[in-house]
Write a protein that holds these residues in place. Structure first.
Motif, PDB file in Angstrom:
ATOM      1  N   ILE A 198       0.841  -1.197   0.000  1.00  0.00           N
ATOM      2  CA  ILE A 198       0.000   0.000   0.000  1.00  0.00           C
ATOM      3  C   ILE A 198       0.875   1.246   0.000  1.00  0.00           C
ATOM      4  CG2 ILE A 198      -1.649   1.296   1.404  1.00  0.00           C
ATOM      5  CD1 ILE A 198      -2.547  -1.431   2.511  1.00  0.00           C
ATOM      6  N   LYS A 199       0.479   2.228  -0.794  1.00  0.00           N
ATOM      7  CA  LYS A 199       1.123   3.543  -0.733  1.00  0.00           C
ATOM      8  C   LYS A 199       0.075   4.533  -0.247  1.00  0.00           C
ATOM      9  CE  LYS A 199       3.712   7.048  -3.103  1.00  0.00           C
ATOM     10  NZ  LYS A 199       4.195   7.601  -4.345  1.00  0.00           N
ATOM     11  N   LEU A 200       0.424   5.251   0.828  1.00  0.00           N
ATOM     12  CA  LEU A 200      -0.460   6.264   1.398  1.00  0.00           C
ATOM     13  C   LEU A 200       0.151   7.645   1.228  1.00  0.00           C
ATOM     14  CD1 LEU A 200      -1.469   4.676   4.836  1.00  0.00           C
ATOM     15  CD2 LEU A 200      -2.794   4.708   2.729  1.00  0.00           C
ATOM     16  N   GLU A 201      -0.702   8.624   1.020  1.00  0.00           N
ATOM     17  CA  GLU A 201      -0.281  10.028   0.951  1.00  0.00           C
ATOM     18  C   GLU A 201      -1.014  10.801   2.037  1.00  0.00           C
ATOM     19  OE1 GLU A 201      -1.146  11.190  -3.082  1.00  0.00           O
ATOM     20  OE2 GLU A 201       0.872  10.619  -3.714  1.00  0.00           O
ATOM     21  N   ASN A 202      -0.484  11.972   2.382  1.00  0.00           N
ATOM     22  CA  ASN A 202      -1.080  12.830   3.413  1.00  0.00           C
ATOM     23  C   ASN A 202      -1.310  12.047   4.701  1.00  0.00           C
ATOM     24  OD1 ASN A 202      -1.242  14.964   1.497  1.00  0.00           O
ATOM     25  ND2 ASN A 202      -3.099  14.035   0.698  1.00  0.00           N
ATOM     26  N   THR A 203      -0.273  11.345   5.134  1.00  0.00           N
ATOM     27  CA  THR A 203      -0.407  10.453   6.280  1.00  0.00           C
ATOM     28  C   THR A 203      -0.265  11.181   7.605  1.00  0.00           C
ATOM     29  OG1 THR A 203       1.940   9.914   6.258  1.00  0.00           O
ATOM     30  CG2 THR A 203       0.477   8.464   5.026  1.00  0.00           C
ATOM     31  N   ARG A 204      -0.853  10.588   8.606  1.00  0.00           N
ATOM     32  CA  ARG A 204      -0.659  11.014   9.984  1.00  0.00           C
ATOM     33  C   ARG A 204      -0.825   9.775  10.866  1.00  0.00           C
ATOM     34  NH1 ARG A 204      -5.254  12.456   7.990  1.00  0.00           N
ATOM     35  NH2 ARG A 204      -7.221  12.259   9.079  1.00  0.00           N
ATOM     36  N   VAL A 205      -0.097   9.756  11.938  1.00  0.00           N
ATOM     37  CA  VAL A 205      -0.150   8.641  12.870  1.00  0.00           C
ATOM     38  C   VAL A 205      -1.349   8.841  13.791  1.00  0.00           C
ATOM     39  CG1 VAL A 205       1.098   7.471  14.723  1.00  0.00           C
ATOM     40  CG2 VAL A 205       2.331   8.318  12.742  1.00  0.00           C
ATOM     41  N   VAL A 206      -2.087   7.786  14.057  1.00  0.00           N
ATOM     42  CA  VAL A 206      -3.264   7.881  14.909  1.00  0.00           C
ATOM     43  C   VAL A 206      -2.871   8.284  16.327  1.00  0.00           C
ATOM     44  CG1 VAL A 206      -5.180   6.569  15.903  1.00  0.00           C
ATOM     45  CG2 VAL A 206      -4.585   6.279  13.491  1.00  0.00           C
ATOM     46  N   ASP A 207      -1.814   7.703  16.873  1.00  0.00           N
ATOM     47  CA  ASP A 207      -1.347   8.027  18.233  1.00  0.00           C
ATOM     48  C   ASP A 207       0.016   8.721  18.134  1.00  0.00           C
ATOM     49  OD1 ASP A 207      -0.830   8.205  20.913  1.00  0.00           O
ATOM     50  OD2 ASP A 207      -0.839   6.042  21.290  1.00  0.00           O
ATOM     51  N   GLU A 208      -0.002  10.029  17.868  1.00  0.00           N
ATOM     52  CA  GLU A 208       1.247  10.768  17.659  1.00  0.00           C
ATOM     53  C   GLU A 208       2.091  10.863  18.928  1.00  0.00           C
ATOM     54  OE1 GLU A 208       0.964  14.478  15.637  1.00  0.00           O
ATOM     55  OE2 GLU A 208      -0.199  13.632  13.998  1.00  0.00           O
ATOM     56  N   ASP A 209       1.468  10.797  20.102  1.00  0.00           N
ATOM     57  CA  ASP A 209       2.240  10.865  21.356  1.00  0.00           C
ATOM     58  C   ASP A 209       3.109   9.624  21.529  1.00  0.00           C
ATOM     59  OD1 ASP A 209       1.077  13.283  21.952  1.00  0.00           O
ATOM     60  OD2 ASP A 209      -0.554  12.377  23.113  1.00  0.00           O
ATOM     61  N   LYS A 210       2.633   8.492  21.049  1.00  0.00           N
ATOM     62  CA  LYS A 210       3.380   7.240  21.179  1.00  0.00           C
ATOM     63  C   LYS A 210       4.470   7.117  20.117  1.00  0.00           C
ATOM     64  CE  LYS A 210       2.481   2.310  21.772  1.00  0.00           C
ATOM     65  NZ  LYS A 210       1.462   1.255  21.724  1.00  0.00           N
ATOM     66  N   TYR A 211       4.263   7.759  18.963  1.00  0.00           N
ATOM     67  CA  TYR A 211       5.220   7.681  17.850  1.00  0.00           C
ATOM     68  C   TYR A 211       5.597   9.083  17.363  1.00  0.00           C
ATOM     69  CZ  TYR A 211       3.486   2.892  17.790  1.00  0.00           C
ATOM     70  OH  TYR A 211       3.127   1.609  18.148  1.00  0.00           O
ATOM     71  N   PRO A 212       6.268   9.884  18.186  1.00  0.00           N
ATOM     72  CA  PRO A 212       6.579  11.265  17.782  1.00  0.00           C
ATOM     73  C   PRO A 212       7.531  11.342  16.586  1.00  0.00           C
ATOM     74  CG  PRO A 212       7.718  10.705  19.813  1.00  0.00           C
ATOM     75  CD  PRO A 212       6.787   9.565  19.504  1.00  0.00           C
ATOM     76  N   HIS A 213       8.357  10.325  16.395  1.00  0.00           N
ATOM     77  CA  HIS A 213       9.298  10.331  15.267  1.00  0.00           C
ATOM     78  C   HIS A 213       8.584  10.193  13.926  1.00  0.00           C
ATOM     79  CE1 HIS A 213       8.654   6.172  16.505  1.00  0.00           C
ATOM     80  NE2 HIS A 213       8.935   5.826  15.257  1.00  0.00           N
ATOM     81  N   MET A 214       7.310   9.822  13.930  1.00  0.00           N
ATOM     82  CA  MET A 214       6.545   9.664  12.689  1.00  0.00           C
ATOM     83  C   MET A 214       5.792  10.947  12.306  1.00  0.00           C
ATOM     84  SD  MET A 214       7.006   6.573  11.562  1.00  0.00           S
ATOM     85  CE  MET A 214       5.646   6.354  10.441  1.00  0.00           C
TER      86      MET A 214
END
Length: 93
Positions: free
Chosen positions: A38-54
Motif C-alpha cells: 500500500i502507498k499512502l499520501e497525506n499520512t498522519r499517525v493515529v497516536d502521535e504521542d506514542k510515535y513522535p518520530h513519525m
C-alpha cells in the motif's frame, strides 16, 4: 484477487492501516498492488504521542506482509457487492 480489486476501487479514499507492530497510520490510499502493498499520501499517525518520530512522515509505502488491519470508511463498503463477489470467487467463476 478479490481484495486487490476491492482496494483498487478505494484509491483516493482515506483509510487507516494498522500494522503488526501496533502502529496505526491514517492517510489517502494512493495505490495498491497484487501483494496488497500500500502507498499512502497525506499520512498522519493515529497516536502521535506514542510515535513522535513519525510526525514528519507525509507519504509512506507499506509492505502487505506487515499489515494487520485496514479500516475503511463506513460509506466506502458496499456489503452486497462484496458478498456477491465472494460467492462468485467461491464458486470458481
Amino acid at each position: 484477487m478479490l481484495f486487490f480489486s476491492y482496494f483498487k476501487d478505494m484509491v483516493g479514499r482515506e483509510v487507516t492501516v494498522e500494522l503488526k507492530n501496533d502502529l496505526a497510520i491514517r492517510g489517502t490510499l494512493h495505490s495498491v498492488d497484487q501483494y496488497l502493498n500500500i502507498k499512502l499520501e497525506n499520512t498522519r499517525v493515529v497516536d502521535e504521542d506514542k510515535y513522535p518520530h513519525m510526525h514528519s512522515v507525509r507519504n509512506c509505502f507499506i509492505r502487505g506482509s506487515v499489515v494487520r488491519y485496514i479500516q475503511l470508511p463506513p460509506d466506502g463498503v458496499d456489503i452486497e457487492l462484496l458478498h456477491d463477489a465472494t460467492r462468485r470467487e467461491a464458486r470458481g467463476g
